[in-house]
Write a protein that holds these residues in place. Structure first.
Motif, mmCIF file in Angstrom:
data_model
loop_
_atom_site.group_PDB
_atom_site.id
_atom_site.type_symbol
_atom_site.label_atom_id
_atom_site.label_comp_id
_atom_site.label_asym_id
_atom_site.label_seq_id
_atom_site.Cartn_x
_atom_site.Cartn_y
_atom_site.Cartn_z
ATOM 1 N N ARG A 156 7.048 4.354 11.518
ATOM 2 C CA ARG A 156 7.463 3.255 10.655
ATOM 3 C C ARG A 156 8.559 3.744 9.738
ATOM 4 N N GLY A 157 9.297 2.795 9.198
ATOM 5 C CA GLY A 157 10.288 3.109 8.186
ATOM 6 C C GLY A 157 11.569 3.693 8.758
ATOM 7 N N CYS A 158 12.519 3.923 7.871
ATOM 8 C CA CYS A 158 13.823 4.434 8.274
ATOM 9 C C CYS A 158 14.489 5.018 7.044
ATOM 10 N N GLN A 159 15.116 6.186 7.226
ATOM 11 C CA GLN A 159 15.886 6.701 6.086
ATOM 12 C C GLN A 159 17.264 7.166 6.502
ATOM 13 N N ASN A 160 17.852 6.427 7.431
ATOM 14 C CA ASN A 160 19.217 6.753 7.831
ATOM 15 C C ASN A 160 20.253 6.136 6.898
ATOM 16 N N TYR A 161 19.874 5.102 6.213
ATOM 17 C CA TYR A 161 20.768 4.451 5.255
ATOM 18 C C TYR A 161 22.148 4.112 5.824
ATOM 19 N N CYS A 162 22.171 3.419 6.938
ATOM 20 C CA CYS A 162 23.430 2.832 7.391
ATOM 21 C C CYS A 162 23.884 1.890 6.282
ATOM 22 N N ALA A 163 25.183 1.885 6.007
ATOM 23 C CA ALA A 163 25.678 1.227 4.788
ATOM 24 C C ALA A 163 25.351 -0.266 4.741
ATOM 25 N N TYR A 164 25.263 -0.892 5.906
ATOM 26 C CA TYR A 164 25.073 -2.346 5.959
ATOM 27 C C TYR A 164 23.617 -2.764 5.957
ATOM 28 N N CYS A 165 22.674 -1.812 6.099
ATOM 29 C CA CYS A 165 21.331 -2.165 6.572
ATOM 30 C C CYS A 165 20.255 -2.174 5.488
ATOM 31 N N VAL A 166 19.449 -3.214 5.513
ATOM 32 C CA VAL A 166 18.418 -3.428 4.506
ATOM 33 C C VAL A 166 17.098 -2.731 4.864
ATOM 34 N N VAL A 167 16.972 -2.274 6.105
ATOM 35 C CA VAL A 167 15.671 -1.771 6.583
ATOM 36 C C VAL A 167 15.080 -0.623 5.752
ATOM 37 N N PRO A 168 15.876 0.385 5.341
ATOM 38 C CA PRO A 168 15.269 1.439 4.521
ATOM 39 C C PRO A 168 14.625 0.893 3.242
ATOM 40 N N TYR A 169 15.119 -0.230 2.756
ATOM 41 C CA TYR A 169 14.567 -0.821 1.530
ATOM 42 C C TYR A 169 13.350 -1.695 1.825
ATOM 43 N N THR A 170 13.297 -2.297 3.020
ATOM 44 C CA THR A 170 12.176 -3.191 3.318
ATOM 45 C C THR A 170 11.035 -2.476 4.033
ATOM 46 N N ARG A 171 11.335 -1.344 4.677
ATOM 47 C CA ARG A 171 10.284 -0.676 5.441
ATOM 48 C C ARG A 171 9.998 0.739 4.991
ATOM 49 N N GLY A 172 10.742 1.188 3.981
ATOM 50 C CA GLY A 172 10.377 2.450 3.338
ATOM 51 C C GLY A 172 10.700 3.700 4.138
ATOM 52 N N ARG A 173 10.115 4.820 3.693
ATOM 53 C CA ARG A 173 10.395 6.142 4.266
ATOM 54 C C ARG A 173 9.876 6.235 5.691
ATOM 55 N N GLU A 174 10.537 7.126 6.436
ATOM 56 C CA GLU A 174 10.137 7.325 7.818
ATOM 57 C C GLU A 174 8.833 8.131 7.906
ATOM 58 N N ARG A 175 7.931 7.699 8.768
ATOM 59 C CA ARG A 175 6.689 8.464 9.007
ATOM 60 C C ARG A 175 6.240 8.225 10.436
ATOM 61 N N SER A 176 5.681 9.289 11.054
ATOM 62 C CA SER A 176 5.285 9.236 12.465
ATOM 63 C C SER A 176 3.774 9.179 12.587
ATOM 64 N N ARG A 177 3.340 8.516 13.604
ATOM 65 C CA ARG A 177 1.913 8.338 13.829
ATOM 66 C C ARG A 177 1.364 9.491 14.676
ATOM 67 N N ASP A 178 0.135 9.867 14.444
ATOM 68 C CA ASP A 178 -0.510 10.932 15.193
ATOM 69 C C ASP A 178 -0.396 10.694 16.707
ATOM 70 N N PRO A 179 0.126 11.691 17.458
ATOM 71 C CA PRO A 179 0.394 11.470 18.888
ATOM 72 C C PRO A 179 -0.859 11.125 19.702
ATOM 73 N N GLN A 180 -1.997 11.753 19.328
ATOM 74 C CA GLN A 180 -3.217 11.487 20.102
ATOM 75 C C GLN A 180 -3.595 9.998 20.028
ATOM 76 N N THR A 181 -3.391 9.379 18.869
ATOM 77 C CA THR A 181 -3.747 7.955 18.740
ATOM 78 C C THR A 181 -2.813 7.089 19.603
ATOM 79 N N VAL A 182 -1.577 7.542 19.751
ATOM 80 C CA VAL A 182 -0.631 6.806 20.603
ATOM 81 C C VAL A 182 -1.061 6.903 22.063
ATOM 82 N N VAL A 183 -1.379 8.140 22.489
ATOM 83 C CA VAL A 183 -1.799 8.367 23.879
ATOM 84 C C VAL A 183 -3.090 7.584 24.170
ATOM 85 N N ASP A 184 -4.029 7.632 23.233
ATOM 86 C CA ASP A 184 -5.297 6.908 23.433
ATOM 87 C C ASP A 184 -5.058 5.403 23.559
#
Ligand code: 5AD
Ligand code: SF4
Length: 438
Positions: A156-184
């Motif tokens: 979830r989230g994004c912290q690339n801060y492309c100059a035009y993009c609102v996503v870092p402000y609406t979805r917050g910092r980037e974080r990854s989900r535990d891989p085992q939960t994805v595989v399951d």
């Protein structure tokens, strides 16, 4: 427990559709039922997008339209989820006074409390962003599912801060989900008959959890079963490495389709947009995709009329489109978003008519290229995952090949959810038409 029912309406990107399924799970877990439509609902939750002004205007229109229903059904409560809720917060409830609550993308676990407050006659807002929330333990209810294909959100989230993009402000910092939960989650879908999963994130190439990067995660999901197709979106060109391409080349069930948003074909624009790559770098990535994965389709996003864009910059975008020859492109006019770097430091100085002209030129060129690309497909044979009946005729089915191209064919003895071989006989710019060969 309650016997009240919620209806969730979703706008925006695939991530939003995946989030709505998490929301559905949280609320059914709290005892709410899922309504089949707004007419049967006690709560309507609108999951919204803030990426361009027109996305927000559509939602505002919908909220005003629902007022008529509220006048007939006094108990009906409406709330806003997602990026618009995060961007506008409680201001949105002042501007649209028939709204009862707003809830941002990291606060969905609080929805049961929020709805309880609203039921008690209060208005409520929850817009706290989180550095850690991934909803990893929540098994999404498959809301709009065909039982064949599902989304799995991996970060979830994004912290690339492309100059035009609102996503870092609406979805917050980037974080990854535990891989085992994805595989399951992927395995459980496969066991229930699903044959395609799409791993989602704002920038999947920067996925990382401990030792597991995106190529490793893809490999683990691909190894579940060769009959499970794996797709992913979205890739940032600056982070698309050869290791991922090597993993893809080793697994035929990882689909031959890469969404690689370019945004502009001009180095000057890319720099102003803070994209952190050049046209030369981008073309090198395209070349590497073609070398590792012959026949892989490449799709993109592009923005026309960003701040200070000249005719020369625009021509450079057209030139890039001619060189890459995308199979599909999402094409947009630049839309100023409050709070972004561009809104704070640059003038939105290309007038609307000029933006429209440039966009239309890109659309016309891309239409021509997509048609020519499809014409080259005539005579080729593909393995197609059958998805269902064609919209035009019950006698025909449609499915997709690994390249994500839609192929329509006479149904014969084919059934949805299985793989069949189809030979392409003709095409339009959007669809291939074929016949079963097995
Ligand atoms: N204006 C126009 N298009 C935008 N996008 C993101 N922000 C804006 C904006 N302010 C486009 C980009 C991105 C896609 C999801 O939306 O092309 O890749
Ligand atoms: Fe998705 Fe971005 Fe729109 Fe949010 S603003 S819904 S992340 S496209």
């Amino acid at each position: 427990m309650t016997n009240e029912r919620v209806y969730i309406e979703t706008y925006g990107c695939q991530m939003n559709f995946a989030d709505s399924e998490v929301v559905g799970s949280i609320l059914t877990g709290a005892g709410y039922g899922l309504a089949g439509g707004v007419e049967e609902a006690d709560f309507v939750l609108i999951n919204t997008c803030a990426i361009r002004d027109n996305a927000e205007q559509r939602v505002r229109h919908r909220v005003r339209e629902l007022r008529a229903l509220q006048n007939r059904r006094r108990g009906l409560r409406i709330g806003i989820l997602g990026c618009m809720a995060e961007r506008l917060q409680s201001r949105l409830m002042e501007e649209e006074d028939n709204l009862s609550f707003v809830c941002g993308p990291d606060a969905y676990r609080r929805l049961p409390e929020l709805l309880a407050q609203v039921r008690g006659g209060q208005k409520a807002a929850e817009v706290e962003l989180s550095a850690t929330e991934t909803y990893a333990d929540i098994e999404p209810v498959r809301l709009a599912s065909n039982g064949i294909s599902a989304y799995i959100s991996i970060m979830r989230g994004c912290q690339n801060y492309c100059a035009y993009c609102v996503v870092p402000y609406t979805r917050g910092r980037e974080r990854s989900r535990d891989p085992q939960t994805v595989v399951d989650e992927a395995r459980s879908l496969f066991e229930r008959g699903y044959r395609e999963v799409t791993l989602l994130g704002q920038n999947v190439n920067s996925y990382r959890c401990g030792d597991t990067g995106f190529p490793e995660l893809m490999e683990r999901v691909a190894q579940i079963d060769p009959r499970l197709r794996v797709r992913f979106a979205t890739s940032h060109p600056k982070d698309l490495g050869d290791r991922l391409l090597e993993v893809m080349a080793r697994h035929a069930n990882i689909c031959r389709c890469i969404h690689l948003p370019v945004q502009s074909g001009s180095d000057r624009m890319l720099k102003l947009m803070n994209r952190k790559y050049t046209v030369e770098w981008y073309l090198d990535r395209v070349e590497s995709i073609r070398r590792h994965l012959p026949g892989c389709s490449i799709t993109t996003d592009v923005i026309a009329g960003f701040c200070t864009e000249t005719e020369e910059d625009h021509q450079a975008t057209l030139e890039l489109f001619r060189r890459v020859r995308y199979d599909y492109a999402y094409m947009f006019k630049y839309s100023l978003r409050e709070g972004t770097y561009a809104a704070r430091h640059m003038a939105d100085d290309i007038d609307e008519a000029e933006k429209t002209r440039r966009l239309n030129e890109i659309i016309a060129l891309q239409g021509q290229i997509a048609l020519e690309n499809n014409q080259h497909e005539v005579g080729r044979e593909y393995e197609v995952l059958v998805e269902g009946e064609s919209h035009r005729s019950k006698e025909r089915l449609f499915g997709r090949n690994s390249q994500n191209k839609v192929i329509v064919f006479d149904r014969g003895d084919a059934v949805a959810g299985t793989y069949r071989r189809v030979k392409v006989e003709s095409c339009t710019a959007a669809t291939l038409l074929g016949t079963l060969t097995d």
